[in-house]
Motif scaffolding. Structure first.
Motif, PDB file in Angstrom:
ATOM      1  N   ARG A 263       0.925  -1.221  -0.024  1.00  0.00           N
ATOM      2  CA  ARG A 263      -0.111  -0.004  -0.041  1.00  0.00           C
ATOM      3  C   ARG A 263       0.761   1.165   0.068  1.00  0.00           C
ATOM      4  O   ARG A 263       0.724   2.105  -0.686  1.00  0.00           O
ATOM      5  CB  ARG A 263      -1.003   0.117   1.322  1.00  0.00           C
ATOM      6  N   LEU A 264       2.053   1.231   0.785  1.00  0.00           N
ATOM      7  CA  LEU A 264       2.763   2.383   0.757  1.00  0.00           C
ATOM      8  C   LEU A 264       3.492   2.641  -0.440  1.00  0.00           C
ATOM      9  O   LEU A 264       3.830   3.844  -0.918  1.00  0.00           O
ATOM     10  CB  LEU A 264       3.866   2.140   2.003  1.00  0.00           C
ATOM     11  N   VAL A 265       4.201   1.461  -0.937  1.00  0.00           N
ATOM     12  CA  VAL A 265       4.647   1.453  -2.524  1.00  0.00           C
ATOM     13  C   VAL A 265       3.784   2.339  -3.451  1.00  0.00           C
ATOM     14  O   VAL A 265       4.022   3.051  -4.319  1.00  0.00           O
ATOM     15  CB  VAL A 265       5.279   0.206  -2.752  1.00  0.00           C
ATOM     16  N   THR A 266       2.314   1.889  -3.406  1.00  0.00           N
ATOM     17  CA  THR A 266       1.360   2.384  -4.383  1.00  0.00           C
ATOM     18  C   THR A 266       1.022   3.731  -4.043  1.00  0.00           C
ATOM     19  O   THR A 266       1.122   4.602  -5.026  1.00  0.00           O
ATOM     20  CB  THR A 266       0.129   1.654  -3.940  1.00  0.00           C
ATOM     21  N   ALA A 267       1.025   3.921  -2.897  1.00  0.00           N
ATOM     22  CA  ALA A 267       0.917   5.651  -2.217  1.00  0.00           C
ATOM     23  C   ALA A 267       2.146   6.433  -2.810  1.00  0.00           C
ATOM     24  O   ALA A 267       2.186   7.767  -3.108  1.00  0.00           O
ATOM     25  CB  ALA A 267       0.784   5.835  -0.784  1.00  0.00           C
ATOM     26  N   LEU A 268       3.473   5.843  -2.997  1.00  0.00           N
ATOM     27  CA  LEU A 268       4.610   6.580  -3.426  1.00  0.00           C
ATOM     28  C   LEU A 268       4.470   6.769  -4.670  1.00  0.00           C
ATOM     29  O   LEU A 268       5.501   7.261  -5.226  1.00  0.00           O
ATOM     30  CB  LEU A 268       5.915   5.887  -2.909  1.00  0.00           C
ATOM     31  N   GLY A 269       3.534   6.043  -5.504  1.00  0.00           N
ATOM     32  CA  GLY A 269       3.335   6.114  -7.000  1.00  0.00           C
ATOM     33  C   GLY A 269       4.187   5.097  -7.804  1.00  0.00           C
ATOM     34  O   GLY A 269       4.700   5.261  -8.892  1.00  0.00           O
ATOM     35  N   ALA A 270       4.459   3.992  -7.016  1.00  0.00           N
ATOM     36  CA  ALA A 270       5.458   2.864  -7.754  1.00  0.00           C
ATOM     37  C   ALA A 270       4.446   1.415  -7.629  1.00  0.00           C
ATOM     38  O   ALA A 270       3.212   1.414  -7.121  1.00  0.00           O
ATOM     39  CB  ALA A 270       6.658   2.648  -7.144  1.00  0.00           C
ATOM     40  N   GLU A 271       5.231   0.378  -7.819  1.00  0.00           N
ATOM     41  CA  GLU A 271       4.528  -0.824  -7.776  1.00  0.00           C
ATOM     42  C   GLU A 271       5.415  -1.910  -7.282  1.00  0.00           C
ATOM     43  O   GLU A 271       6.668  -2.007  -7.635  1.00  0.00           O
ATOM     44  CB  GLU A 271       3.938  -1.532  -9.204  1.00  0.00           C
ATOM     45  N   LEU A 272       5.154  -2.722  -6.281  1.00  0.00           N
ATOM     46  CA  LEU A 272       6.127  -3.532  -5.515  1.00  0.00           C
ATOM     47  C   LEU A 272       6.003  -4.985  -6.644  1.00  0.00           C
ATOM     48  O   LEU A 272       5.204  -5.568  -6.571  1.00  0.00           O
ATOM     49  CB  LEU A 272       5.436  -3.880  -4.046  1.00  0.00           C
ATOM     50  N   GLU A 273       7.252  -5.159  -6.857  1.00  0.00           N
ATOM     51  CA  GLU A 273       7.673  -6.311  -7.687  1.00  0.00           C
ATOM     52  C   GLU A 273       7.992  -7.441  -6.864  1.00  0.00           C
ATOM     53  O   GLU A 273       8.982  -7.338  -6.025  1.00  0.00           O
ATOM     54  CB  GLU A 273       8.213  -5.981  -9.081  1.00  0.00           C
ATOM     55  N   LEU A 274       7.979  -8.647  -7.310  1.00  0.00           N
ATOM     56  CA  LEU A 274       8.619  -9.913  -6.657  1.00  0.00           C
ATOM     57  C   LEU A 274       8.899 -10.884  -7.650  1.00  0.00           C
ATOM     58  O   LEU A 274       8.371 -11.094  -8.664  1.00  0.00           O
ATOM     59  CB  LEU A 274       7.425 -10.303  -5.887  1.00  0.00           C
ATOM     60  N   GLU A 275      10.126 -11.421  -7.520  1.00  0.00           N
ATOM     61  CA  GLU A 275      10.936 -12.391  -8.208  1.00  0.00           C
ATOM     62  C   GLU A 275      11.095 -13.381  -7.118  1.00  0.00           C
ATOM     63  O   GLU A 275      11.744 -13.293  -6.208  1.00  0.00           O
ATOM     64  CB  GLU A 275      11.872 -11.977  -9.020  1.00  0.00           C
ATOM     65  N   THR A 276      10.711 -14.681  -7.214  1.00  0.00           N
ATOM     66  CA  THR A 276      10.870 -15.395  -6.226  1.00  0.00           C
ATOM     67  C   THR A 276      10.981 -16.979  -6.860  1.00  0.00           C
ATOM     68  O   THR A 276      10.519 -17.305  -8.002  1.00  0.00           O
ATOM     69  CB  THR A 276      10.032 -15.534  -5.086  1.00  0.00           C
ATOM     70  N   GLN A 277      11.741 -17.835  -6.346  1.00  0.00           N
ATOM     71  CA  GLN A 277      11.687 -19.351  -6.939  1.00  0.00           C
ATOM     72  C   GLN A 277      12.010 -20.402  -5.545  1.00  0.00           C
ATOM     73  O   GLN A 277      13.060 -20.011  -4.828  1.00  0.00           O
ATOM     74  CB  GLN A 277      12.885 -19.520  -7.813  1.00  0.00           C
ATOM     75  N   GLU A 278      11.236 -21.335  -5.359  1.00  0.00           N
ATOM     76  CA  GLU A 278      11.336 -22.253  -4.325  1.00  0.00           C
ATOM     77  C   GLU A 278      12.819 -22.734  -4.198  1.00  0.00           C
ATOM     78  O   GLU A 278      13.396 -23.227  -5.208  1.00  0.00           O
ATOM     79  CB  GLU A 278      10.430 -23.381  -4.174  1.00  0.00           C
ATOM     80  N   GLY A 279      13.305 -22.591  -3.136  1.00  0.00           N
ATOM     81  CA  GLY A 279      14.962 -22.819  -2.783  1.00  0.00           C
ATOM     82  C   GLY A 279      15.908 -22.115  -3.247  1.00  0.00           C
ATOM     83  O   GLY A 279      16.900 -22.236  -3.193  1.00  0.00           O
ATOM     84  N   SER A 280      15.485 -21.029  -3.784  1.00  0.00           N
ATOM     85  CA  SER A 280      16.450 -20.094  -4.527  1.00  0.00           C
ATOM     86  C   SER A 280      16.259 -18.527  -4.032  1.00  0.00           C
ATOM     87  O   SER A 280      16.997 -17.657  -4.812  1.00  0.00           O
ATOM     88  CB  SER A 280      16.425 -20.187  -6.220  1.00  0.00           C
ATOM     89  N   GLY A 281      15.604 -18.314  -3.169  1.00  0.00           N
ATOM     90  CA  GLY A 281      15.492 -16.982  -2.745  1.00  0.00           C
ATOM     91  C   GLY A 281      14.415 -15.947  -3.218  1.00  0.00           C
ATOM     92  O   GLY A 281      13.747 -16.416  -4.051  1.00  0.00           O
ATOM     93  N   THR A 282      14.587 -14.784  -2.976  1.00  0.00           N
ATOM     94  CA  THR A 282      13.350 -13.871  -3.304  1.00  0.00           C
ATOM     95  C   THR A 282      14.086 -12.531  -3.216  1.00  0.00           C
ATOM     96  O   THR A 282      14.948 -12.020  -2.726  1.00  0.00           O
ATOM     97  CB  THR A 282      12.192 -13.974  -2.190  1.00  0.00           C
ATOM     98  N   ARG A 283      13.170 -11.667  -4.289  1.00  0.00           N
ATOM     99  CA  ARG A 283      13.746 -10.225  -4.624  1.00  0.00           C
ATOM    100  C   ARG A 283      12.527  -9.616  -4.659  1.00  0.00           C
ATOM    101  O   ARG A 283      11.622  -9.639  -5.454  1.00  0.00           O
ATOM    102  CB  ARG A 283      14.596 -10.037  -6.006  1.00  0.00           C
ATOM    103  N   PHE A 284      12.358  -8.476  -3.743  1.00  0.00           N
ATOM    104  CA  PHE A 284      11.323  -7.617  -3.830  1.00  0.00           C
ATOM    105  C   PHE A 284      11.786  -6.236  -4.190  1.00  0.00           C
ATOM    106  O   PHE A 284      13.005  -5.648  -3.804  1.00  0.00           O
ATOM    107  CB  PHE A 284      10.825  -7.134  -2.314  1.00  0.00           C
ATOM    108  N   SER A 285      11.233  -5.615  -5.186  1.00  0.00           N
ATOM    109  CA  SER A 285      11.918  -4.193  -5.670  1.00  0.00           C
ATOM    110  C   SER A 285      10.880  -3.537  -6.044  1.00  0.00           C
ATOM    111  O   SER A 285       9.403  -3.676  -6.328  1.00  0.00           O
ATOM    112  CB  SER A 285      12.637  -4.435  -7.084  1.00  0.00           C
TER     113      SER A 285
END
Length: 371
Positions: free
Chosen positions: A338-360
């Protein structure tokens, strides 16, 4: 005798004459409780003041009648929210009595009788309350209660954070490795609870609170460093590598409070669910004034089942079904989005089981000439 409030109105909203109520209180309960009721009507707490004197007086009358067996306790309004309100009034009356008695102590038998009568009225509100906790939170004061509790939690927890950080750094004397690890655990637990309390407050605000109406000059690198200082004890306690990737042109215009809230939430979340390797918090210039912020971890990744409810607050599915150990409330990620949306952006997610996660997410942050 004044009629029981049950005979007046099912909603309890009909105005009652305060002087008649006080006379009835004095007749049934004595002068001390009458004076306590008068003080309550004259200067009610903020959460009761909005009721208005007439409505507040009718609730006081119901309590006094119930306390002294005048009419059935189950008569009148039995909605959970109303019972919560009446229990609150009983508590305030008790506080008023005890405050007065601390100055001038009455005969002990009279004091005991009065307290027992008030406790009887309080107990009359209990059965429905215990069965309808949702009604308490749905009441107009319920949200304020949650926020007040969260604020009350945050102050002592912040003190725990501050003191444990001092101990961890050895400013109060040297610690052995076992003691440093124990202090690190205390720090991590307090940081998590502070975050939860802040999440509760943010949810009450709608999850879009930017703290200021206009962008402010700030240093991205100082913001990243401050987050690093907060989460370093957690990373050290878990034996994880914490990497901070700063930005070359760091002086920008934006909303640092909301940005810091998002990045701290994402970083603590990443550290919580990563058991080997490390976590990286980075800021990278992409194009023009666009800056990409990212939190990457080497954790277990997020399963497809967990993705379906990832941003839903108060999720209730068992952890064993999702394959990912998210907290039961799920407030943190919901607020980040919600805060990222209020800042005018979109929270993106890249993830793979067993290989980590990336929020950006990417923000348009113009350069600031001065801080």
């Amino acid at each position: 005798m004044i009629p029981h409030p049950a005979a007046r109105s099912a909603s309890g909203s009909e105005r009652t004459d305060e002087s008649e109520v006080l006379d009835e209180v004095g007749r049934l309960a004595g002068s001390h409780l009458r004076e306590a009721a008068a003080r309550l009507l004259a200067a009610p707490p903020s959460d009761l003041a909005e009721l208005g004197e007439g409505v507040l007086a009718s609730h006081i009358l119901w309590i006094i009648h119930t306390a002294h067996g005048v009419g059935a306790a189950g008569d009148g309004e039995t909605h959970g929210a109303t019972l919560v309100l009446r229990r609150r009034i009983v508590d305030v009356l008790m506080t008023e009595l005890l405050g007065a008695w601390s100055v001038e102590l009455p005969r002990s038998r009279h004091m005991l009788d009065t307290l027992e009568a008030l406790e009887a009225a309080r107990a009359a509100c209990r059965p429905v309350l215990e069965q309808s906790f949702a009604a308490e939170l749905a009441d107009r004061g319920g949200l304020g209660l949650v926020v007040e509790v969260a604020h009350d939690m945050r102050s002592p927890l912040t003190s725990i954070l501050f003191l444990s950080e001092i101990l961890h750094r050895g400013q109060s004397g040297g610690l052995n490795e076992v003691q440093k690890r124990q202090v690190g655990i205390i720090y991590s637990a307090a940081l998590g609870l502070v975050g939860m309390a802040s999440d509760m407050i943010e949810v009450a605000r709608g999850g879009k609170h930017l703290s200021s109406s206009q962008p402010q000059p700030f240093s991205i690198n100082e913001l990243l460093a401050s987050i690093g200082d907060l989460v370093t004890p957690t990373a050290e306690e878990k034996g994880l590598e914490l990497r901070i990737a700063p930005l070359s042109s760091a002086h920008r215009l934006g909303y640092p409070t909301a940005l810091s809230r998002v990045l701290l939430n994402l970083t603590t979340n990443a550290l919580k669910f990563t058991h080997e390797g490390g976590v990286e918090l980075s800021a990278c210039a992409v194009d023009g004034n666009i800056v990409e912020f990212a939190v990457c971890d080497s954790g277990p990744g997020i399963s497809a089942d967990a993705m379906e409810t990832l941003y839903q607050p108060f999720r209730r599915e068992p952890r064993r079904q999702t394959g990912y150990a998210f907290s039961g409330t799920g407030l943190g990620l919901a607020i980040c989005r919600r805060l990222v949306t209020a800042l005018g952006a979109e929270l993106e997610l890249e993830t793979q089981e067993g290989s980590g996660t990336r929020f950006s997410f990417r923000l348009d942050l113009p350069p600031a000439s001065t801080l």
